[in-house]
Design an enzyme around this catalytic site. Structure first.
Site, short mmCIF file in Angstrom:
data_model
loop_
_atom_site.label_atom_id
_atom_site.label_comp_id
_atom_site.label_asym_id
_atom_site.label_seq_id
_atom_site.Cartn_x
_atom_site.Cartn_y
_atom_site.Cartn_z
N ARG A 100 0.89 -1.18 0.00
CA ARG A 100 0.00 0.00 0.00
C ARG A 100 0.91 1.21 0.00
O ARG A 100 1.68 1.42 0.95
CB ARG A 100 -0.91 0.00 1.23
CG ARG A 100 -1.60 1.33 1.45
CD ARG A 100 -2.70 1.29 2.47
NE ARG A 100 -3.87 0.61 1.95
CZ ARG A 100 -5.09 0.67 2.50
NH1 ARG A 100 -5.29 1.41 3.58
NH2 ARG A 100 -6.10 0.02 1.98
N HIS A 127 -7.30 0.82 -6.40
CA HIS A 127 -7.52 -0.04 -5.22
C HIS A 127 -8.22 -1.32 -5.72
O HIS A 127 -9.41 -1.54 -5.48
CB HIS A 127 -8.37 0.71 -4.19
CG HIS A 127 -8.35 0.10 -2.82
ND1 HIS A 127 -7.64 -1.04 -2.50
CD2 HIS A 127 -8.98 0.47 -1.66
CE1 HIS A 127 -7.82 -1.31 -1.21
NE2 HIS A 127 -8.64 -0.43 -0.68
N GLN A 130 -10.18 -3.83 -3.45
CA GLN A 130 -11.48 -3.27 -3.06
C GLN A 130 -12.50 -3.46 -4.18
O GLN A 130 -13.62 -3.92 -3.96
CB GLN A 130 -11.31 -1.77 -2.74
CG GLN A 130 -12.58 -1.11 -2.24
CD GLN A 130 -12.94 -1.56 -0.84
OE1 GLN A 130 -12.13 -1.52 0.06
NE2 GLN A 130 -14.18 -2.00 -0.66
N ASP A 222 -17.16 7.36 -1.43
CA ASP A 222 -15.88 7.19 -0.73
C ASP A 222 -15.56 8.53 -0.07
O ASP A 222 -16.21 9.55 -0.36
CB ASP A 222 -14.79 6.78 -1.76
CG ASP A 222 -13.42 6.52 -1.14
OD1 ASP A 222 -13.33 6.39 0.09
OD2 ASP A 222 -12.43 6.45 -1.92
N CYS A 262 -16.40 1.90 0.64
CA CYS A 262 -15.23 1.05 0.91
C CYS A 262 -14.80 1.11 2.37
O CYS A 262 -14.12 0.21 2.85
CB CYS A 262 -14.07 1.47 0.01
SG CYS A 262 -13.68 3.22 0.14
N ARG A 290 -13.78 -8.46 1.61
CA ARG A 290 -12.35 -8.21 1.40
C ARG A 290 -11.55 -9.45 1.80
O ARG A 290 -10.58 -9.82 1.14
CB ARG A 290 -11.89 -7.00 2.25
CG ARG A 290 -12.44 -5.64 1.82
CD ARG A 290 -11.90 -5.18 0.48
NE ARG A 290 -10.45 -5.19 0.44
CZ ARG A 290 -9.66 -4.23 0.91
NH1 ARG A 290 -10.18 -3.15 1.43
NH2 ARG A 290 -8.34 -4.32 0.83
N1 NVA Z 1 -9.90 6.87 -1.45
C1 NVA Z 1 -9.55 6.39 -0.12
C2 NVA Z 1 -9.81 4.93 -0.01
C3 NVA Z 1 -9.57 4.34 1.35
C4 NVA Z 1 -9.78 2.86 1.40
C5 NVA Z 1 -8.11 6.72 0.18
O1 NVA Z 1 -7.27 6.57 -0.73
O2 NVA Z 1 -7.81 7.13 1.29
N1 CP Z 2 -11.29 -0.05 2.46
C1 CP Z 2 -10.02 -0.15 2.90
O1 CP Z 2 -9.08 -0.40 2.17
O2 CP Z 2 -9.89 0.06 4.24
P1 CP Z 2 -8.50 0.26 5.02
O3 CP Z 2 -7.93 1.57 4.53
O4 CP Z 2 -8.86 0.31 6.47
O5 CP Z 2 -7.59 -0.87 4.67
#
Ligand code: NVA
Ligand code: CP
Length: 306
Positions: A100, A127, A130, A222, A262, A290
C-alpha cells in the site's frame, strides 16, 4: 498470473475466475485451510489501514500461512532504501509481497524488480482488491452483473478507478458524478472502454449526482479526502458539499438500490448516518468480502485454483 496490480490486467476469464474462487472460499473455508501452509506474505504499508491489513493477515492465517507487517516507519521505502533494494531483499525471504503506497509507479516498479508476486493493496490511483471484493458483494445481491447500473458519487480517484475497471470486465453500466476537476483520469476511462468494448460496458461521467443515481441498483461513495490529502480537507468539504449520499439522493435511485462504501466512512460528510445504517447499506458485507477476495487472490498467485 504473476502479480495483481490492476483489474485492467485481468482477462475477462480471470476476472470471473477470481469472483468464483472468492465465493468458494467464502462458502467452504475449511477446504482451503492448509493451501498456503509455510507460505509467507510481506505486507508493506506506507499508509494506515484497518480492513486491508486485517484481511490479508487473517486471510493468510486461515490459509495456513503467515503475514509480516512492515509499517511506514519500518522500511521507509525510497528513503532508507530504494524500492529495488527492498524488493531484492524481500524476494529472498517471502513468497508474496503486498504493498500500500502513494505513487502507483512504486508498486509497478516493485513488481518488475522482484520475482515474487506483488499485490496492490491501494495506491493513489487504484484499489483493485477493493473493486473485486465489491463486485463479489454486488454479485451476491444482483446476480446478473451485465444488467447492473452502478453509480459512484464523489472523488474520481483510486476506488472509483478500480470500480470502473471492474465494471468494464463485468459488462456493467457505470455512472460517475464528481465535482468539476475531480473526474476520473481520462486515460483510465479510455483503457476501461477498450477493456469493455465487447462486454456491454458503458461509462457515463458527469457533475450531476441526481442524474448519476437515476436507475442505479447500487450507489457508492468514498471519502472526500483520501489518505495523503489531509491538508486539503477543509477545501474539499466545501467542494464536495453537494455530493453527499443522503436519503434524498438514495430516493432517486432504483427502489431496491443498495448503498456501498469502501470505508472508512466520514459520517455526516460523504454519507449520512441514516443511509449508512439503513437496511439498504451493505458496507460491512463489503468489508467481510475483502477477506474472501484476499484469500482468493493469494491462492491464485500461488497457483492454486480450487
Ligand atoms: N480513497 C480512499 C480509499 C480508502 C480505502 C483513500 O485513498 O484514502
Ligand atoms: N477499504 C479499505 O481499504 O480500508 P483500510 O484503509 O482500512 O484498509
Amino acid at each position: 498470473m504473476d502479480n495483481f496490480l490492476s483489474i485492467h490486467d485481468l482477462s475477462i476469464y480471470q476476472f470471473h475466475e477470481l469472483l468464483d474462487l472468492s465465493g468458494q472460499v467464502k462458502a467452504q473455508p475449511q477446504r482451503f485451510r492448509e493451501k498456503l501452509k509455510d507460505k509467507v506474505l510481506a505486507m508493506i504499508f506506507e499508509k494506515p489501514s484497518l480492513r486491508t491489513r486485517m484481511t490479508f493477515e487473517v486471510g493468510m492465517l486461515q490459509l495456513g500461512g503467515q503475514a509480516v507487517y512492515l509499517g511506514p516507519s519500518d522500511i521507509q521505502l525510497g528513503q532508507r532504501e530504494s524500492t529495488y533494494d527492498v524488493g531484492k531483499n524481500l524476494e529472498r525471504w517471502v513468497d508474496m509481497i503486498m504493498i500500500r503506497t502513494f505513487n502507483h509507479q512504486i508498486a509497478v516498479d516493485l513488481a518488475e524488480y522482484t520475482r515474487t508476486p506483488v499485490i496492490n493493496a491501494l495506491t493513489d490511483s487504484l484499489h483493485p482488491c477493493q473493486g473485486m471484493a465489491d463486485f463479489l458483494t454486488i454479485k451476491e445481491r444482483h446476480h446478473n452483473l451485465a444488467d447492473l447500473t452502478l453509480a459512484y458519487i464523489g472523488d474520481g480517484n483510486n476506488v472509483c478507478h478500480s470500480l470502473i475497471f471492474a465494471a468494464a470486465k463485468a459488462g456493467s453500466r457505470m455512472k460517475v458524478a464528481t465535482p468539476p476537476g475531480y473526474e476520473p483520469d481520462p486515460n483510465i476511462v479510455k483503457k476501461a472502454e477498450e477493456d469493455g468494448a465487447d462486454t456491454g460496458f458503458v461509462v457515463e461521467v458527469s457533475n450531476d449526482p441526481d442524474e448519476a443515481v437515476r436507475e442505479a441498483h447500487a450507489v457508492y461513495t468514498d471519502t472526500w479526502t483520501s489518505m495523503g490529502q489531509e491538508a486539503e480537507t477543509k477545501e474539499r468539504a466545501h467542494i464536495f458539499a453537494h455530493f453527499q449520499v443522503n436519503s434524498d439522493l438514495m430516493a432517486k435511485a432504483h427502489s431496491k438500490a443498495i448503498f456501498m462504501h469502501c470505508l472508512p466512512a466520514h459520517r455526516g460528510e460523504e454519507v449520512t448516518d441514516e443511509v449508512i445504517d439503513s437496511p439498504q447499506s451493505v458496507v460491512f458485507d463489503q468489508a467481510e468480502n475483502r477477506l474472501h477476495f484476499q484469500k482468493a487472490i493469494m491462492l491464485l498467485l500461488m497457483g492454486i485454483k480450487k
